[in-house]
Design an enzyme around this catalytic site. Structure first.
Site, PDB file in Angstrom:
ATOM      1  CB  SER A   1      -0.913   0.015   1.224  1.00 45.90           C
ATOM      2  OG  SER A   1      -1.760  -1.104   1.230  1.00 45.90           O
TER       3      SER A   1
ATOM      4  CD  GLU B   1      -2.296  -4.959   8.588  1.00 48.43           C
ATOM      5  OE1 GLU B   1      -2.485  -4.483   7.465  1.00 48.43           O
ATOM      6  OE2 GLU B   1      -1.549  -5.933   8.788  1.00 48.43           O
TER       7      GLU B   1
ATOM      8  CD  GLU C   1      -7.124 -21.461   4.459  1.00 45.79           C
ATOM      9  OE1 GLU C   1      -6.703 -22.632   4.522  1.00 45.79           O
ATOM     10  OE2 GLU C   1      -7.119 -20.783   3.419  1.00 45.79           O
TER      11      GLU C   1
END
Length: 396
Positions: A155, A239, A377
């Protein structure tokens, strides 16, 4: 648990609201020259690094005051943050795991809004399976590191001054072992190449980054050599955990916009859509309360977060909650828009990013929410193995 913020936080809120009312209409947009100008304006007023311990040019604020600031920032419609990664991911990591010299070097420029960061974790063959990274970092004759490899989905890399990179310093070690956490300057012509990736939204926040012997000084190693996995996982906790609270406040604004459009367009007359709107509202409230609970009970090393019992599953639960919720919000936005949701630009050959309305953008971008920052997952595996103590998944 008491979810009110208290009088001290409300006084802080009033100060934040007044400042934002005067300044938030200024330069905007994450990344680029406008984003940098806004970061410097925030930094000059001390609004960056509210939760950091230490004097790095930042204001000091309690967790409740930080929440008040985040709420007012979202309500003011202030510009997207170009400095989020440095302030909310790297800084807490350096406060917990870095040296004092590293904190003194890197935190003040972040607090002033002068240096921007990106995150060098994922690779083409190592996204959710982060332990499979192949980027290497070998020692040079002077003790510095030379980083070689490719990162992807990075990013705002095209605007960043530095990248914190997870690289393999011991090629003979397997998976989680032999990894190191390095702070790599991005302005190295011929050694660092950034290629923006154009997304479904027409924008290019994500990038490919190629390192070809990029230099990272020896003093830019965070933690011990080979201990990078532990440092990297601590960062992902920031995060996926408490730092998502402000993000959820932004979600509230998106939901309000969708509700307003449903009312004005008449879509709110549909009982099925009304039920979906109410469910989104109720789930958002639950996420906020969960984030506030986490903020009050989970220790946040190196910051002014309240001490408390460590909950190893909290970051993964938070990621699972907001990722799925935001995807459903995008789907709700399309349902409220009706047939107009399928309308696009009149000329698809235009080289510039095509125009989307806010609801179309939210829908397209949210397709990635359950993948980036750790896929669903992976989050469920963490909860199963580290919290519930279930048998580990077989590794091929």
């Amino acid at each position: 648990m008491d979810f009110t913020l208290g009088p001290e936080a409300e006084a802080f809120r009033a100060e934040a609201r007044a400042w934002l009312a005067e300044h938030a209409a200024g330069p905007g947009g994450s990344g680029g020259p406008n984003g940098r100008a806004w970061e410097r304006e925030l930094g000059a007023a001390g609004w960056i690094g509210l939760g950091w311990d230490g004097d790095y040019g930042n204001r000091r604020a309690t967790p409740a005051q930080q929440v008040a600031w985040g709420e007012e920032y979202a309500r003011a419609g202030a510009p997207g943050r170009a400095g989020h990664i440095g302030e909310n991911l790297l800084a807490p990591t350096l406060l917990a795991h870095g040296t004092q010299a590293q904190r003194d070097r890197f935190l003040p420029p972040i607090a002033r809004g002068e240096e921007l960061w990106c995150q060098g974790y994922s690779e083409p063959d190592a996204g959710s399976d982060l332990a499979g990274i192949r980027t290497t970092a070998g020692r040079d004759t002077d003790g510095s590191y030379r980083v070689t490899g490719q990162k992807i989905w990075t990013s705002l890399a095209q605007h960043a001054d530095f990248c914190f990179v997870l690289a393999r310093t011991d090629p003979a070690a397997a998976r989680h072992h032999g990894l190191s956490f390095l702070l790599v300057p991005m302005r190295q012509p011929g050694r660092v190449e950034v290629r923006p990736i154009r997304q479904l939204t027409g924008t290019a926040e994500f990038n490919e980054v190629f390192f070809d012997g990029a230099l990272a000084p020896a003093e830019n190693l965070v933690g011990a050599e080979g201990d990078g996995w532990r440092v990297a996982m601590a960062l992902l906790g920031y995060e996926r955990g408490v730092s998502t609270l402000v993000q959820q406040i932004g979600f509230e604004r998106e939901l309000r916009d969708i509700v307003a459009h449903a009312v004005t367009s008449g879509a709110a007359a549909d009982p099925v859509l009304r039920d979906r709107i109410i469910r989104q509202w109720a789930e958002l409230k639950t996420m906020r309360w969960n984030a506030l609970r986490t903020l009050g009970t989970r220790g946040n090393p190196g910051t002014s977060g309240a001490p408390g019992a460590e909950d190893p599953g909290a970051p993964s639960v938070a990621k699972l909650l907001w990722g799925g919720w935001h995807q459903r919000l995008g789907e709700l936005a399309m349902a409220v828009s009706g047939p107009a949701a399928a309308l696009g630009p009149t000329d698809w050959s235009e080289p510039e990013p095509y125009e989307l309305d806010d609801r179309q953008y939210s829908f397209l971008f949210s397709r990635a929410d359950t993948i980036y920052g750790g896929s669903d997952e992976i989050q469920r595996t963490i909860i199963a193995e580290r919290v519930l103590g279930l048998p580990k998944e077989p590794r091929v």
